[in-house]
Design a protein around this motif. Structure first.
Motif, short mmCIF file in Angstrom:
data_model
loop_
_atom_site.label_atom_id
_atom_site.label_comp_id
_atom_site.label_asym_id
_atom_site.label_seq_id
_atom_site.Cartn_x
_atom_site.Cartn_y
_atom_site.Cartn_z
N ALA A 184 20.21 11.80 21.33
CA ALA A 184 21.11 10.67 21.15
C ALA A 184 19.95 9.45 20.83
N LYS A 200 22.05 5.97 22.29
CA LYS A 200 22.04 5.87 21.04
C LYS A 200 21.94 4.25 20.60
N GLU A 208 25.36 9.53 26.07
CA GLU A 208 24.72 9.60 25.07
C GLU A 208 24.73 8.44 24.00
N TYR A 224 19.30 13.35 26.71
CA TYR A 224 19.64 12.05 25.88
C TYR A 224 18.60 11.95 24.83
#
Length: 292
Positions: free
Chosen positions: A151, A193, A189, A148
């Motif tokens: 992201a 984000k 993700e 992650y």
């Protein structure tokens, strides 16, 4: 012709110095203006076209306001294109002045799998105003899985394109992912984000955000008798006089650092102060904080 002074060709930035943004009036003129401008550029080598990707403006540069007024008239009479001129927008930047820690949890549930992303971010000045951001992570114990991290960085990168203070690009910021949490099913993700984007927006607004303006190095070539008047005008425009260099023919070159915003309409004003016998060139120097 002293009415149309030529720029000192001392830098690669020396171009026809009177620049305006041209705006077509109405949808029909938007479709016709590109072809019309291309025709005028073929006929007139002193006319320069530039599309500014950042401000989304079509800019025309010429050797004076009369020159550009003539271009506008030709567009109307020869090509039936209605347009107007606007001032060129100044490419400001945003940055921060202090360090902050911001925790943001993005959580959404709408049937089936939800969305969950939780980040603890540190934001601080990076000291490099030429780079939008520096991303780092100091995660221990797998609080946020490594897959992650990209992201989170993508969220920071997208946020830097349009800052929360005034919508200008952000520079000189360091973002560090220090902690967080995830859900084995709902995390994604996209969730991380979005958490990073929200953390950036809230964190920057708490980190003493400031506006930065472009400063240019300006060289003005004038007659000796005009030196005092021109220098006084530059001081009023927030210019910092760096020096004077004597030139041949009873002329002086004034060198100054000055905000680009202060030079809107300067070519017309300089021509008026020097009876058309003054000229200048400039190039980008750096960004500085805008005074309060």
């Amino acid at each position: 012709d002293p009415r149309y002074p030529i720029l000192i060709p001392d830098t690669e930035y020396s171009k026809p110095y009177y620049k305006k943004a041209i705006v077509p009036l109405g949808k029909s003129n938007e479709e016709k203006i590109a072809n019309a401008i291309n025709r005028l550029l073929e006929e007139d080598p002193t006319l320069v076209y530039e599309y500014n990707e950042e401000t989304k403006q079509q800019c025309l540069s010429g050797i004076g306001d009369i020159h550009l007024d003539t271009v506008l008239n030709k567009l109307k009479t020869r090509f039936k294109v209605e347009a107007k001129f606007e001032d060129v927008k100044i490419p400001y930047r945003e940055t921060i002045k202090k360090e902050v820690t911001q925790r943001t949890r993005y959580k959404k549930q709408s049937g089936g799998h939800g969305q969950y992303g939780d980040v603890l971010m540190e934001f601080e000045p990076s000291g490099d105003l030429e780079t939008p951001y520096v991303f780092d992570e100091k995660i221990f114990g797998g609080a946020v899985p490594k897959n992650y991290f990209p992201a989170v960085e993508k969220g920071i990168a997208e946020s830097c394109l349009k800052g929360p203070l005034a919508g200008y690009p952000v520079v000189g910021i360091k973002a560090t992912l220090t902690d967080g949490s995830y859900h084995p099913v709902d995390s994604s993700e996209m969730a991380f984000k979005m958490a990073a984007i929200t953390a950036f927006k809230n964190g920057v607004m708490d980190a003493k955000p400031v506006l930065l303006e472009p400063i240019v190095n300006l060289k003005v070539d004038v007659l000796d008798k005009n030196t005092g008047d021109v220098m006084g005008d530059l001081n009023k425009r927030r210019g910092r006089i760096l020096g004077m260099n004597p030139l041949e023919g009873g002329r002086q070159e004034l060198v100054a650092d000055i905000p680009l915003a202060s030079l809107i309409g300067y070519s017309t004003d300089l021509r008026s102060r020097t009876q058309g016998r003054g000229n200048y060139s400039m190039f980008f120097e750096k960004y500085e904080q805008v005074p309060k």
